[in-house]
Design a protein around this motif. Structure first.
Motif, short mmCIF file in Angstrom:
data_model
loop_
_atom_site.label_atom_id
_atom_site.label_comp_id
_atom_site.label_asym_id
_atom_site.label_seq_id
_atom_site.Cartn_x
_atom_site.Cartn_y
_atom_site.Cartn_z
N ALA A 174 0.85 -1.21 0.00
CA ALA A 174 0.00 0.00 0.00
C ALA A 174 0.88 1.25 0.00
O ALA A 174 0.58 2.23 -0.70
CB ALA A 174 -0.93 -0.01 1.21
N ALA A 175 1.98 1.21 0.76
CA ALA A 175 2.88 2.37 0.82
C ALA A 175 3.54 2.63 -0.52
O ALA A 175 3.82 3.78 -0.88
CB ALA A 175 3.94 2.16 1.90
N ASP A 180 -4.41 -1.39 -3.80
CA ASP A 180 -5.51 -0.47 -3.50
C ASP A 180 -6.24 -0.94 -2.25
O ASP A 180 -5.98 -2.02 -1.73
CB ASP A 180 -6.50 -0.44 -4.68
N ARG A 183 -4.90 3.32 2.55
CA ARG A 183 -3.54 3.81 2.70
C ARG A 183 -2.79 2.91 3.68
O ARG A 183 -3.39 2.21 4.50
CB ARG A 183 -3.56 5.24 3.27
#
Ligand SMILES: CC(C)(COP(=O)(O)OP(=O)(O)OC[C@H]1O[C@@H](n2cnc3c(N)ncnc32)[C@H](O)[C@@H]1OP(=O)(O)O)[C@@H](O)C(=O)NCCC(=O)NCCS
Length: 247
Positions: A174-175, A180, A183
């Motif tokens: 995610a980072a 998706d 965050r």
């Protein structure tokens, strides 16, 4: 307590738990339906200093000492509000004035010593509390329960290594923008609060390594691990929270 890893099974259809909001400890009636589990959220900024002064008088000597050990005022305030609120709701459901509630501890499932899940002596209900600057959660149930609320961290990738390896991979992806559905900070807080609620429900707390159990970082609001159901709790933006209940 086994060292085996546990993989949770998500329920994509489930709804998160919406807690009742207590924005006063003195002027809001506290009621709980028969059976099941009830969760209250206290936004700590909603309580005035005079109100906290009254509620502080409910705390016992041990709680006062613990409160005074916090150097940061926002941590001390969240601790005091959490313990006053737990006294209020446990007292309300057991018909006991808040200052008369007597705390004890269950045996730790890891070592048998009396530092497991907290309990209210003679109350006949289980409870769990969690506090972080800005937010407090208290859960009361007829069965073992664990609740946790956490603020989103500044550096979720560094902290992700504490979690299950698959959760760590999801947070890193995610980072890096390759996954998706949340965050990195949201995904970290989901996994951490789910794990901690589960470990508090069991009563071992962080005596069991949080990298052993996979509760996931995805948006499914509920999952089962053996006899436990772990559900996300609705909290304001910037926080994540979860509730674990023994079936
Ligand atoms: C329980 C624990 C995870 C709480 O962490 P936290 O995120 O800092 O704090 P939270 O606000 O979410 O929860 C705190 C509350 O959890 C509860 N709690 C403490 N120990 C607990 C346990 N073993 N099981 C369930 N709940 C516990 C208490 O009500 C505590 O409130 P207090 O600190 O205000 O008295 C952490 O304190 C812990 O793991 N403690 C035990 C560690 C350990 O090694 N035990 C020895 C095993 S042999």
């Amino acid at each position: 307590m086994t060292r085996d890893m546990v993989l949770a099974v998500p329920d994509q259809q489930a709804e998160p738990v919406t807690p009742d909001v207590l924005d006063s400890l003195l002027n809001t009636p506290v009621t709980r339906g028969v059976g099941g589990v009830a969760v209250w959220r206290i936004p700590t900024a909603s309580l005035g200093d005079e109100e906290l002064e009254v509620a502080r008088d409910w705390l016992d000597e041990g709680e006062r000492q613990q409160a005074s050990s916090y150097v940061r005022a926002e941590l001390r305030r969240a601790y005091e509000i959490a313990h006053a609120a737990a006294r209020l709701v446990v007292g309300a459901v057991t018909d006991t004035p808040p200052e008369k509630v007597v705390w004890g501890r269950h045996a730790c499932p890891g070592c048998g010593e009396p530092h497991g899940r907290p309990r209210a002596e003679g109350a006949g209900v289980e409870f769990s509390l969690s506090h972080t600057p800005g937010q407090v959660l208290v859960a009361v149930a007829d069965v073992a329960v664990g609740v946790d609320v956490e603020r989103h961290p500044d550096d979720p990738v560094a902290l992700a290594r504490l979690l299950h390896p698959r959760e760590c991979e999801e947070i890193e992806a995610a980072a890096h923008g390759t996954l998706d559905g949340g965050r990195a900070s949201v995904r970290f807080t989901r996994a951490w609060s789910r794990t901690e609620a589960y470990l508090k429900g069991i009563g071992i707390g962080l005596g069991r390594d949080p990298h052993l159990d996979y509760l996931g970082t995805d948006g499914a609001s509920s999952r089962t691990l053996g006899a436990w159901t772990v559900r996300d709790v609705v909290v304001p933006e910037g926080y994540g929270a979860a509730l674990a209940v023994l079936a």
